[in-house]
Design a protein around this motif. Structure first.
Motif, PDB file in Angstrom:
ATOM      1  N   HIS A 198       0.443  -1.238   0.246  1.00  9.24           N
ATOM      2  CA  HIS A 198      -0.063  -0.172   0.398  1.00  9.24           C
ATOM      3  C   HIS A 198       0.935   1.178  -0.259  1.00  9.24           C
ATOM      4  CE1 HIS A 198      -2.893   2.645   1.164  1.00  9.24           C
ATOM      5  NE2 HIS A 198      -2.194   3.839   2.403  1.00  9.24           N
ATOM      6  N   PHE A 199       1.786   0.979   1.035  1.00 14.19           N
ATOM      7  CA  PHE A 199       2.501   2.682   1.177  1.00 14.19           C
ATOM      8  C   PHE A 199       3.838   2.932  -0.198  1.00 14.19           C
ATOM      9  CE2 PHE A 199       0.772   2.824   4.911  1.00 14.19           C
ATOM     10  CZ  PHE A 199       0.874   4.055   5.612  1.00 14.19           C
ATOM     11  N   TRP A 200       3.702   1.778  -0.576  1.00 10.81           N
ATOM     12  CA  TRP A 200       4.898   1.478  -1.857  1.00 10.81           C
ATOM     13  C   TRP A 200       4.071   2.415  -3.416  1.00 10.81           C
ATOM     14  CZ3 TRP A 200       5.005  -2.519  -5.865  1.00 10.81           C
ATOM     15  CH2 TRP A 200       6.243  -2.375  -6.945  1.00 10.81           C
ATOM     16  N   ARG A 201       3.172   1.920  -2.874  1.00 11.29           N
ATOM     17  CA  ARG A 201       2.483   2.248  -4.328  1.00 11.29           C
ATOM     18  C   ARG A 201       1.464   3.579  -3.803  1.00 11.29           C
ATOM     19  NH1 ARG A 201      -1.560  -1.491  -3.793  1.00 11.29           N
ATOM     20  NH2 ARG A 201      -2.747  -0.718  -2.670  1.00 11.29           N
ATOM     21  N   GLU A 202       0.715   4.182  -3.540  1.00 15.39           N
ATOM     22  CA  GLU A 202       0.882   5.195  -2.777  1.00 15.39           C
ATOM     23  C   GLU A 202       2.459   6.266  -3.366  1.00 15.39           C
ATOM     24  OE1 GLU A 202      -1.983   6.973  -3.088  1.00 15.39           O
ATOM     25  OE2 GLU A 202      -3.140   4.737  -2.810  1.00 15.39           O
ATOM     26  N   GLN A 203       3.747   5.828  -2.997  1.00 13.26           N
ATOM     27  CA  GLN A 203       4.789   6.556  -2.759  1.00 13.26           C
ATOM     28  C   GLN A 203       4.985   7.206  -4.114  1.00 13.26           C
ATOM     29  OE1 GLN A 203       6.086   8.331  -0.785  1.00 13.26           O
ATOM     30  NE2 GLN A 203       7.869   8.510  -1.391  1.00 13.26           N
ATOM     31  N   LEU A 204       4.515   5.879  -5.137  1.00 14.65           N
ATOM     32  CA  LEU A 204       5.109   6.215  -6.422  1.00 14.65           C
ATOM     33  C   LEU A 204       3.695   7.205  -7.522  1.00 14.65           C
ATOM     34  CD1 LEU A 204       6.200   1.857  -7.468  1.00 14.65           C
ATOM     35  CD2 LEU A 204       7.503   4.165  -6.919  1.00 14.65           C
ATOM     36  N   LEU A 205       3.017   6.724  -6.645  1.00 14.59           N
ATOM     37  CA  LEU A 205       1.195   7.130  -7.444  1.00 14.59           C
ATOM     38  C   LEU A 205       1.246   9.416  -7.298  1.00 14.59           C
ATOM     39  CD1 LEU A 205      -1.170   4.884  -7.378  1.00 14.59           C
ATOM     40  CD2 LEU A 205      -0.086   5.903  -8.866  1.00 14.59           C
ATOM     41  N   SER A 206       2.654   9.173  -5.592  1.00 14.50           N
ATOM     42  CA  SER A 206       1.766  10.192  -5.187  1.00 14.50           C
ATOM     43  C   SER A 206       3.536  11.918  -5.566  1.00 14.50           C
ATOM     44  CB  SER A 206       2.637  10.489  -4.043  1.00 14.50           C
ATOM     45  OG  SER A 206       3.799  10.345  -3.476  1.00 14.50           O
ATOM     46  N   SER A 207       3.089  12.871  -5.602  1.00 17.48           N
ATOM     47  CA  SER A 207       4.414  13.588  -5.692  1.00 17.48           C
ATOM     48  C   SER A 207       5.286  13.412  -5.371  1.00 17.48           C
ATOM     49  CB  SER A 207       3.599  15.155  -5.446  1.00 17.48           C
ATOM     50  OG  SER A 207       3.547  15.226  -4.565  1.00 17.48           O
ATOM     51  N   GLN A 208       5.648  12.610  -4.738  1.00 18.43           N
ATOM     52  CA  GLN A 208       7.129  12.480  -3.717  1.00 18.43           C
ATOM     53  C   GLN A 208       7.704  11.127  -4.263  1.00 18.43           C
ATOM     54  OE1 GLN A 208       6.949  12.977   0.419  1.00 18.43           O
ATOM     55  NE2 GLN A 208       5.745  14.393   0.318  1.00 18.43           N
ATOM     56  N   GLY A 209       7.105  10.638  -5.037  1.00 17.21           N
ATOM     57  CA  GLY A 209       7.834   8.963  -5.658  1.00 17.21           C
ATOM     58  C   GLY A 209       8.780  10.082  -7.129  1.00 17.21           C
ATOM     59  N   ALA A 210      10.032   8.789  -6.842  1.00 12.91           N
ATOM     60  CA  ALA A 210      10.978   8.948  -7.453  1.00 12.91           C
ATOM     61  C   ALA A 210      11.134  10.173  -8.441  1.00 12.91           C
ATOM     62  CB  ALA A 210      11.320   8.611  -8.115  1.00 12.91           C
ATOM     63  N   GLY A 211       9.968   9.877  -9.382  1.00 10.01           N
ATOM     64  CA  GLY A 211       9.949  10.060 -10.410  1.00 10.01           C
ATOM     65  C   GLY A 211       9.834  11.674 -10.635  1.00 10.01           C
ATOM     66  N   ALA A 212       8.547  12.236  -9.321  1.00 14.77           N
ATOM     67  CA  ALA A 212       8.161  13.563  -9.382  1.00 14.77           C
ATOM     68  C   ALA A 212       8.920  14.247  -8.468  1.00 14.77           C
ATOM     69  CB  ALA A 212       6.882  13.379  -8.905  1.00 14.77           C
ATOM     70  N   GLU A 213       9.862  13.539  -7.880  1.00 12.81           N
ATOM     71  CA  GLU A 213      10.413  14.516  -7.101  1.00 12.81           C
ATOM     72  C   GLU A 213      11.644  15.424  -7.806  1.00 12.81           C
ATOM     73  OE1 GLU A 213      13.075  12.444  -4.398  1.00 12.81           O
ATOM     74  OE2 GLU A 213      11.405  11.796  -2.963  1.00 12.81           O
ATOM     75  N   ALA A 214      11.857  14.384  -8.474  1.00 13.27           N
ATOM     76  CA  ALA A 214      12.936  15.519  -9.385  1.00 13.27           C
ATOM     77  C   ALA A 214      12.330  16.811 -10.784  1.00 13.27           C
ATOM     78  CB  ALA A 214      13.325  14.885 -11.244  1.00 13.27           C
ATOM     79  N   ALA A 215      11.046  16.795 -10.803  1.00  9.49           N
ATOM     80  CA  ALA A 215      10.231  17.193 -11.309  1.00  9.49           C
ATOM     81  C   ALA A 215      10.107  18.508 -10.117  1.00  9.49           C
ATOM     82  CB  ALA A 215       8.048  17.021 -11.891  1.00  9.49           C
ATOM     83  N   ALA A 216       9.406  18.580  -8.763  1.00 10.61           N
ATOM     84  CA  ALA A 216       9.619  18.665  -8.056  1.00 10.61           C
ATOM     85  C   ALA A 216      10.971  19.814  -7.736  1.00 10.61           C
ATOM     86  CB  ALA A 216       9.313  18.133  -6.518  1.00 10.61           C
ATOM     87  N   LEU A 217      12.297  19.550  -8.056  1.00  2.00           N
ATOM     88  CA  LEU A 217      12.905  19.954  -7.438  1.00  2.00           C
ATOM     89  C   LEU A 217      12.978  21.088  -8.276  1.00  2.00           C
ATOM     90  CD1 LEU A 217      15.807  18.056  -7.113  1.00  2.00           C
ATOM     91  CD2 LEU A 217      14.184  19.045  -4.943  1.00  2.00           C
ATOM     92  N   GLN A 218      12.111  21.332  -9.661  1.00  2.00           N
ATOM     93  CA  GLN A 218      12.170  22.331 -10.746  1.00  2.00           C
ATOM     94  C   GLN A 218      11.614  23.240 -10.774  1.00  2.00           C
ATOM     95  OE1 GLN A 218      13.203  20.240 -14.526  1.00  2.00           O
ATOM     96  NE2 GLN A 218      14.645  19.007 -13.480  1.00  2.00           N
TER      97      GLN A 218
END
Length: 444
Positions: free
Chosen positions: A120-140
């Motif tokens: 559950h937490f792994w899936r929500e982490q990937l779907l949320s803005s704090q996932g690995a893909g979204a972290e790079a975009a959030a920095l920009q």
């Protein structure tokens, strides 16, 4: 000299407060859950006993004997979580992290419980803005996007509050209809008592009360229709625990203005709590709550709910069940981190938004200094700035917030008038009931 447009009381202050708030809420030291288990240490080719821990962003394993942290990796780096068997005998849980496969066995209370929570937490982490893909975009992301996100969150909270307030207004309307029905019934009772009090030879007694008896079924239909039209405030995925820790399954938590509903993954209702049925809600951590309804002579109905999205639902629960919600020790930090900065944060948001919109939409007017537009633009180029599109979006959000605030104010005024009418009607009904009771006693 030009005053820095992004002063600490402006966007930099907001960003720092937001980062500090998010840092405290999503701190890696917050332990969501931990389980006794064994971990296969590949270097020594042996199983090591210890505890597997889950935090909002990471999975850790600590050895019991040495206290050494043997495993520590981010949830976003996990590519697979599976149930497997080691040596074809022992049931195990494997977590594939990048190119490394971690084996966990002897999980307590059982493997399925640990698997459901981790997945559950792994899936929500990937779907949320704090996932690995979204972290790079959030920095920009620019300051404008940060402010847009904050104002959008404020708009959502205000919309949720408006839904609750609207439902409360419907309840007042139902109360008024009930009081009107009581007054009608008291008129019927008055006519009946008048007939009973009149002499037997009085010729008009049999026709005094027959007319107004045919309006009863419509009230229930109106109330049921309003209940069917009730809207959903928020729905989040949860891990449901009922009675024992081994009885765990995924499901959903839905919050209505009139209560809350727990359902399984197939949207089949497991249990619905009306607001009046809830005796207490305990917030164990920012991610885990328990809801209980007490009974006399039989076991209480209690559900424990765990979710990565629970921080979004807790403020709504706190608003709906302010006298029934209790924050335990592990959740007190969440309350302090959420409440205390938000007052300053909200104020600084509006101040910064007003100043920034004025500066971007009307660049000709100086902001905080005596220099002209050129100096302001030079200063803006040195800092992160918001674009014209972001400024337009911010203006739209602020207009919506203003409209919601005005509608909320109008609804509150209407409900104040309704409360005055209810008070008057209750007093009048009480006097009528007392009067009819005295007449009944005289007849008996």
């Amino acid at each position: 000299m030009v005053t820095n447009f992004f002063s600490p009381s402006g966007f930099e202050g907001i960003a720092l407060e937001e980062e500090d708030l998010n840092g405290r809420l999503m701190n890696e030291d917050i332990r969501i859950h931990s389980w006794p288990c064994s971990y296969y240490l590949d270097t020594s080719k042996q199983w090591v006993s210890g505890r597997l821990s889950l935090t909002p962003v990471a999975i850790k394993f600590t050895a019991d004997k040495t206290g050494e942290l043997l495993v520590n990796f981010h949830l976003s780096s996990v590519s697979e979580i599976k149930k497997e068997s080691s040596n074809l005998i022992f049931s195990s849980l494997t977590i594939l992290e990048k190119n490394t496969k971690h084996w966990f066995s002897s999980l307590q209370p059982n493997r399925n419980v640990v698997f459901n929570i981790l997945e559950h937490f792994w899936r929500e982490q990937l779907l949320s803005s704090q996932g690995a893909g979204a972290e790079a975009a959030a920095l920009q992301s620019t300051k404008g996007k940060e402010l847009t996100g904050l104002l959008t969150g404020s708009q959502k909270q205000l919309e949720d509050t408006a839904k609750v307030l609207h439902y409360q207004g419907e309840q007042f309307d139902n109360i008024m209809r009930g009081l009107n029905k009581i007054e009608g019934d008291m008129d019927v009772a008055d006519r009946l008592l008048t007939e009973l009090e009149s002499p037997s030879w009085w010729p008009f007694s049999s026709k005094l009360w027959k007319a107004p008896l045919e309006t009863k079924p419509k009230e229930t239909a109106t109330v049921s229709d309003s209940k069917n039209q009730e809207g959903i405030i928020i729905r989040i995925p949860v891990i449901i625990t009922h009675r024992t820790d081994s009885n765990v399954k995924p499901g959903k938590l839905t919050l209505f203005a009139s209560g809350l509903e727990i359902s399984d993954c197939n949207s089949q209702v497991i249990h619905r709590f009306e607001s009046k049925d809830v005796d207490d809600i305990r917030v164990h951590t920012p991610y885990e709550i328990s809801v209980r309804q007490r009974f006399i002579g039989k076991p209480d109905t209690s559900y424990r709910l765990l979710s990565a999205k629970m921080p979004e639902a807790i403020p709504i629960l706190e608003m709906q069940f302010s006298k029934k919600i209790q924050f335990l020790e592990d959740a007190l930090g969440f309350v302090g981190a959420r409440k205390s900065p938000q007052v300053d944060l909200g104020t600084s948001i509006w101040q910064a938004a007003t100043g920034l919109l004025g500066g971007v939409v009307q660049p000709g007017s100086p902001v905080g200094g005596r220099e002209g537009t050129d100096n302001d633009q030079v200063q803006l180029q040195k800092q992160e700035k918001i674009s014209q599109e972001e400024a337009k979006e911010l203006k739209q959000i602020l207009k919506k917030l203003k409209g919601l605030a005005l509608e909320t104010e109008a609804e509150l005024e209407r409900q104040d008038e309704a409360l005055d009418s209810i008070t008057t009607s209750v007093d009048r009904a009480t006097l009528n009931i007392d009067k009819q009771n005295r007449r009944i006693k005289k007849l008996t």
